[in-house]
Design a protein around this motif. Structure first.
Motif, PDB file in Angstrom:
ATOM      1  N   UNK A 107      34.727   0.051 -12.201  1.00 26.06           N
ATOM      2  CA  UNK A 107      34.499   1.362 -12.793  1.00 26.06           C
ATOM      3  C   UNK A 107      35.822   2.067 -13.080  1.00 26.06           C
ATOM      4  N   UNK A 108      36.778   1.930 -12.182  1.00 22.17           N
ATOM      5  CA  UNK A 108      38.084   2.542 -12.399  1.00 22.17           C
ATOM      6  C   UNK A 108      38.764   2.018 -13.645  1.00 22.17           C
ATOM      7  N   UNK A 109      38.690   0.717 -13.853  1.00 21.24           N
ATOM      8  CA  UNK A 109      39.280   0.129 -15.067  1.00 21.24           C
ATOM      9  C   UNK A 109      38.591   0.641 -16.320  1.00 21.24           C
ATOM     10  N   UNK A 110      37.260   0.746 -16.246  1.00 20.03           N
ATOM     11  CA  UNK A 110      36.491   1.212 -17.403  1.00 20.03           C
ATOM     12  C   UNK A 110      36.838   2.664 -17.723  1.00 20.03           C
ATOM     13  N   UNK A 125      38.656   4.287 -21.069  1.00 21.13           N
ATOM     14  CA  UNK A 125      38.061   5.382 -21.829  1.00 21.13           C
ATOM     15  C   UNK A 125      39.020   6.563 -21.948  1.00 21.13           C
ATOM     16  N   UNK A 126      39.727   6.873 -20.857  1.00 19.84           N
ATOM     17  CA  UNK A 126      40.689   7.977 -20.892  1.00 19.84           C
ATOM     18  C   UNK A 126      41.832   7.670 -21.852  1.00 19.84           C
ATOM     19  N   UNK A 127      42.290   6.423 -21.849  1.00 19.95           N
ATOM     20  CA  UNK A 127      43.369   6.042 -22.766  1.00 19.95           C
ATOM     21  C   UNK A 127      42.915   6.193 -24.210  1.00 19.95           C
ATOM     22  N   UNK A 128      41.684   5.788 -24.494  1.00 19.95           N
ATOM     23  CA  UNK A 128      41.141   5.914 -25.847  1.00 19.95           C
ATOM     24  C   UNK A 128      41.036   7.386 -26.254  1.00 19.95           C
ATOM     25  N   UNK A 154      43.106   9.165 -29.307  1.00 21.42           N
ATOM     26  CA  UNK A 154      42.392   9.871 -30.358  1.00 21.42           C
ATOM     27  C   UNK A 154      42.897  11.315 -30.492  1.00 21.42           C
ATOM     28  N   UNK A 155      43.161  11.961 -29.356  1.00 19.67           N
ATOM     29  CA  UNK A 155      43.674  13.324 -29.365  1.00 19.67           C
ATOM     30  C   UNK A 155      45.070  13.375 -29.968  1.00 19.67           C
ATOM     31  N   UNK A 156      45.883  12.372 -29.682  1.00 25.21           N
ATOM     32  CA  UNK A 156      47.248  12.332 -30.234  1.00 25.21           C
ATOM     33  C   UNK A 156      47.218  12.162 -31.749  1.00 25.21           C
ATOM     34  N   UNK A 157      46.288  11.364 -32.251  1.00 21.33           N
ATOM     35  CA  UNK A 157      46.175  11.153 -33.692  1.00 21.33           C
ATOM     36  C   UNK A 157      45.684  12.410 -34.399  1.00 21.33           C
ATOM     37  N   UNK A 158      44.769  13.142 -33.762  1.00 17.38           N
ATOM     38  CA  UNK A 158      44.173  14.314 -34.401  1.00 17.38           C
ATOM     39  C   UNK A 158      45.043  15.560 -34.261  1.00 17.38           C
ATOM     40  N   UNK A 159      46.031  15.486 -33.426  1.00 18.57           N
ATOM     41  CA  UNK A 159      46.971  16.590 -33.296  1.00 18.57           C
ATOM     42  C   UNK A 159      46.429  17.617 -32.418  1.00 18.57           C
TER      43      UNK A 159
END
Length: 52
Positions: free
Chosen positions: A33-36, A40-43, A47-52
């Motif tokens: 679960x920790x890996x999953x 998800x947090x990395x994704x 996504x937040x970095x791309x959207x600014x």
């Protein structure tokens, strides 16, 4: 080292085995679960970095 358990040896030893197995399962599920969640947090962060 092993105490004499008499007629209860099977019951006590099976309880030990079941407890160790359940603890092992808990560790495996927690790691999975920790890996999953980490993925998800990395994704979400990417996504937040791309959207600014």
């Amino acid at each position: 080292m092993m105490p004499e358990l008499g007629k209860y040896a099977d019951t006590v030893l099976s309880a030990y085995v079941a407890s160790i197995a359940l603890l092992g399962l808990l560790v495996v599920v927690s790691l999975w679960r920790g890996r999953r969640v980490r993925a998800e947090m990395k994704e979400i962060e990417e996504r937040a970095a791309r959207n600014g």
